[in-house]
Motif scaffolding. Structure first.
Motif, PDB file in Angstrom:
ATOM      1  N   UNK A 139       9.533  -6.351  -5.641  1.00 16.85           N
ATOM      2  CA  UNK A 139       8.021  -6.303  -5.077  1.00 16.85           C
ATOM      3  C   UNK A 139       7.538  -4.940  -4.909  1.00 16.85           C
ATOM      4  N   UNK A 140       6.400  -4.510  -4.577  1.00 15.98           N
ATOM      5  CA  UNK A 140       5.985  -3.958  -4.329  1.00 15.98           C
ATOM      6  C   UNK A 140       6.095  -3.200  -3.435  1.00 15.98           C
ATOM      7  N   UNK A 141       6.131  -3.574  -1.828  1.00  8.83           N
ATOM      8  CA  UNK A 141       6.399  -3.055  -1.252  1.00  8.83           C
ATOM      9  C   UNK A 141       7.384  -1.754  -1.363  1.00  8.83           C
ATOM     10  N   UNK A 142       8.912  -2.127  -1.918  1.00  7.68           N
ATOM     11  CA  UNK A 142       9.767  -1.163  -2.710  1.00  7.68           C
ATOM     12  C   UNK A 142       8.806   0.545  -2.847  1.00  7.68           C
ATOM     13  N   UNK A 143       7.580   0.442  -2.974  1.00  6.08           N
ATOM     14  CA  UNK A 143       6.930   1.774  -3.814  1.00  6.08           C
ATOM     15  C   UNK A 143       5.769   1.832  -2.696  1.00  6.08           C
ATOM     16  N   UNK A 144       5.200   0.655  -1.884  1.00  4.08           N
ATOM     17  CA  UNK A 144       3.772   1.696  -1.143  1.00  4.08           C
ATOM     18  C   UNK A 144       4.875   0.771   0.594  1.00  4.08           C
ATOM     19  N   UNK A 145       5.058   2.056   1.231  1.00  2.00           N
ATOM     20  CA  UNK A 145       6.118   1.761   2.223  1.00  2.00           C
ATOM     21  C   UNK A 145       5.526   0.871   2.775  1.00  2.00           C
ATOM     22  N   UNK A 146       5.833   0.246   4.101  1.00  2.00           N
ATOM     23  CA  UNK A 146       5.209  -0.579   4.668  1.00  2.00           C
ATOM     24  C   UNK A 146       5.749  -0.842   6.256  1.00  2.00           C
ATOM     25  N   UNK A 147       5.223  -0.127   7.228  1.00  2.00           N
ATOM     26  CA  UNK A 147       6.317   0.113   8.587  1.00  2.00           C
ATOM     27  C   UNK A 147       6.114  -1.147   9.002  1.00  2.00           C
ATOM     28  N   UNK A 148       5.314  -2.256   8.974  1.00  2.00           N
ATOM     29  CA  UNK A 148       5.239  -3.739   9.353  1.00  2.00           C
ATOM     30  C   UNK A 148       6.250  -4.956   8.661  1.00  2.00           C
ATOM     31  N   UNK A 149       6.525  -3.953   7.743  1.00  2.00           N
ATOM     32  CA  UNK A 149       7.208  -5.219   6.561  1.00  2.00           C
ATOM     33  C   UNK A 149       8.702  -3.691   6.318  1.00  2.00           C
ATOM     34  N   UNK A 150       9.379  -3.318   7.044  1.00  2.00           N
ATOM     35  CA  UNK A 150      10.037  -2.265   7.012  1.00  2.00           C
ATOM     36  C   UNK A 150      11.158  -2.743   6.371  1.00  2.00           C
ATOM     37  N   UNK A 151      11.636  -3.608   6.420  1.00  4.01           N
ATOM     38  CA  UNK A 151      13.461  -4.749   5.834  1.00  4.01           C
ATOM     39  C   UNK A 151      12.882  -4.597   4.612  1.00  4.01           C
ATOM     40  N   UNK A 152      11.931  -5.335   4.135  1.00  6.42           N
ATOM     41  CA  UNK A 152      11.995  -6.071   2.960  1.00  6.42           C
ATOM     42  C   UNK A 152      10.961  -4.567   2.194  1.00  6.42           C
ATOM     43  N   UNK A 153      10.375  -3.237   2.782  1.00  6.83           N
ATOM     44  CA  UNK A 153      10.368  -1.777   1.927  1.00  6.83           C
ATOM     45  C   UNK A 153      11.578  -1.175   1.546  1.00  6.83           C
ATOM     46  N   UNK A 154      12.287  -1.437   2.937  1.00 10.56           N
ATOM     47  CA  UNK A 154      13.922  -0.105   2.498  1.00 10.56           C
ATOM     48  C   UNK A 154      14.677  -1.177   1.358  1.00 10.56           C
TER      49      UNK A 154
END
Length: 253
Positions: A139-154
């Motif tokens: 998922x692209x949230x792993x490279x574009x960090x999103x504090x409102x999707x913090x568990x997913x980004x991390x």
């Protein structure tokens, strides 16, 4: 283009819907023998029927909760010989650090992060024997960090590191390892995330479609676009690709 996948045996997790279902159907069209894994036995059976109805090889279904290690072990034991593993299962909730509780965080990671790692470990010997392939849908949230999707980004960032690290070592065993980072994709899950965002930012979940208008090309990706990329990466046509992650996000970040 013939992807030279006919006769390959492929396991796809999260295969009951969305991206996983689309990948299973794409691989079946290329002549693969499918093993379908997800929690919902009835939904898996419907995908197997779709494959059979389209003239594909009979698909094996293994209903399992891949967030539980004993279920991972049972599922892996039922797969047998294997050429391709697609780790796709996982749904991590939206929310910032204070909104996602410990139980929700752990449950989500048990499926997506530890499920991917655990199944890869369990099936590694079978993939080594075949000179196989692992494709992780991250998922692209792993490279574009999103504090409102913090568990997913991390979690996604962890799986990106896992994919690249494993790709280095697995080459010695003849195994290729790759990842795909989809951006927004037209799935039920994407709608759920956009509804949560619309509630938070606009005060109305029903306005979630407004966020799609600002996406590249004015839309989210289709599941078929992600599936086509996964099939190509898994194929001998991409035989010198490993340890890399393909971002499918419509435009550069």
């Amino acid at each position: 283009m013939d992807l030279e996948l006919s006769g390959k045996r492929a396991a796809v997790t999260g295969a009951s819907k969305g991206i996983g279902r689309a990948i299973a159907l794409a691989l079946a069209r290329e002549g693969c023998e499918l093993v379908l894994l997800a929690r919902d036995a009835a939904a898996l059976a419907r995908v197997a029927e779709e494959i059979a109805g389209a003239g594909g090889r009979p698909a094996q279904t293994i209903p399992a909760d891949l967030s539980r290690h004993e279920e991972l072990e049972r599922a892996a034991g039922g797969i047998g010989a294997l050429d391709i593993l697609v780790n796709n299962a996982g749904a991590i909730p939206a929310g910032n650090l204070l909104e996602v509780g410990n139980d929700a965080w752990r449950a989500a990671w048990n499926l997506k992060v530890f499920g991917t790692i655990g199944l890869s470990r369990l099936l590694y010997p079978a993939l080594k024997a075949s000179g196989g392939v692992i494709v992780n849908i991250i998922g692209a949230a792993g490279e574009r960090m999103n504090p409102d999707y913090i568990a997913g980004s991390t979690g996604n960032a962890a799986l990106m590191a896992f994919t690249r690290s494993l790709g280095i070592g697995a080459a010695r065993d003849g195994i290729r390892v790759m990842g795909i980072n989809p951006g927004p994709v037209s799935t039920e899950r994407n709608e759920t995330l956009l509804r949560a965002r619309a509630t938070k930012e606009l005060g109305d979940a029903g306005r979630w479609r407004e966020f799609q208008a600002t996406m590249p090309f004015g839309r989210a990706a289709t599941v078929e676009e992600i599936a086509s990329a996964a099939a190509f990466l898994a194929s001998p046509r991409s035989a010198y690709t490993s340890g890399t992650i393909l971002t499918i996000n419509g435009a550069p970040p």
